[in-house]
Design a protein around this motif. Structure first.
Motif: not given
Length: 338
Positions: A39-46, A119-123, A162-168
């Motif tokens: 948060x304080x480095x302003x980076x996104x988090x997974x 990961x349920x959303x499409x590429x 099932x019905x998931x898409x690996x993040x590239x």
């Protein structure tokens, strides 16, 4: 107010914020500290973890405490890129209408964007999100919309495939950190979660958090922080060696059992990834009441910033949950710190 005084005041706020979150989600102190760093480095988090371990509750607590405009979207297999930009409906008079979607609803004041089960959303959806994350802007209706304050938090569970898409690789590299949320291993924590009614109503639990309302000051603070915290020539050389070791670990004496080390990696850390590593290390030093980075700061954030940036060759990819932690440990053990 001097920069030193300003950073001291903000550090107190950051540590109070961390303590507040730890009272809402218990047993996740390492994950909470990493999120505070991001948060304080302003980076996104997974976030990644099993079902029901508190990923969504943790992210909701962070958003509530930070303040700022908040949007959330659920990843589904039928979600399309346009769903992030606008949605259509019939009004009370039966006429078709178009309203801004979650990325545009708040305009340039969008703060926290929470993508649940990404990961349920499409590429195609991932691709649109990549630009918003990397450039903090998006093009819609033939014009660009700036999103200067947007910070993306996303989660995925590691159980269902099932019905998931690996993040590239490109999508993973946009995240400063990938944080694993594991099941609490303390009997006392598990007892609290099971039997204390306070933790049974998530909405009330999060609603009781105070809203700090300092979100829109974080960009300026982060810039000041990054300029103020210093790195020595030896520390820079150490960081560079760590970077090289993520590409050719065998050259630095790293060995893993049953692995041909020259064949292990398809790709190592990117320049963006190392930039994120340094930003996180400086923020860690700041939280530890220092104005300079030590090797322990790099080591403390190396795993959470680097693991998702190391890509194994297909012959070893099925063992990644075993090999990647071993590789990270091997690099840290074999590269001598100054």
């Amino acid at each position: 107010m001097s920069k030193e005084t300003q950073l001291t005041d903000w550090r107190d706020k950051a540590l109070q914020f961390e303590q507040q979150i730890n009272q809402v989600v218990i047993g996740l102190q390492p994950a909470v500290r990493n999120i505070i760093l991001a948060v304080f480095a302003r980076g996104h988090v997974l976030l990644e973890g099993n079902v029901g371990v508190g990923k969504t509750t943790l992210l909701r607590a962070v958003a509530q405490g930070l303040g700022g405009d908040y949007q959330r979207i659920e990843g589904t297999i039928d979600l399309m890129p346009a769903d992030l930009i606008y949605y259509t409906y019939l009004n009370s008079e039966g006429r078709p209408c178009v309203d801004p979607g979650p990325l545009l609803k708040h305009g340039d004041t969008l703060a926290t964007f929470f993508f649940n089960e990404i990961n349920r959303a499409r590429p195609q959806v991932h691709a649109l999100l990549l630009r918003a994350m990397a450039e903090r802007s998006i093009n819609a209706f033939n014009q660009d919309y700036a999103l200067p304050h947007m910070q993306v938090f996303a989660d995925r569970n590691r159980v269902e495939r099932e019905e998931t898409f690996e993040l590239p690789a490109a999508a993973k590299d946009r995240f400063m950190m990938e944080i694993n949320i594991d099941m609490p291993n303390s009997d006392a924590v598990l007892d609290e979660l099971m039997f204390n009614p306070r933790f049974h109503d998530t909405d009330q639990l999060i609603g009781n958090m105070s809203n700090n309302r300092f979100y829109y000051q974080l960009n300026d603070l982060a810039q000041t922080l990054q300029q103020h915290i210093q790195t020595s020539p030896k520390l820079r050389a150490y960081a560079l060696t760590l970077w090289k070791a993520t590409h050719q670990p065998q050259h630095y004496g790293v060995q893993l059992s049953d692995v041909e080390m020259p064949q292990l990696l398809m790709a190592g850390a990117s320049p963006r990834g190392m930039s994120y590593l340094i930003r996180a290390a400086k923020t860690r030093a700041w939280l530890e009441h220092r104005n300079h980075v030590l090797p322990e700061d790099l080591q403390g954030v190396f795993s959470v910033c680097m693991t998702h940036r190391l890509f194994l060759n297909p012959m070893y990819a099925y063992r990644k949950e075993q090999l990647l932690p071993e590789l990270i440990t091997g690099i840290l053990n074999q590269v001598a710190a100054p």
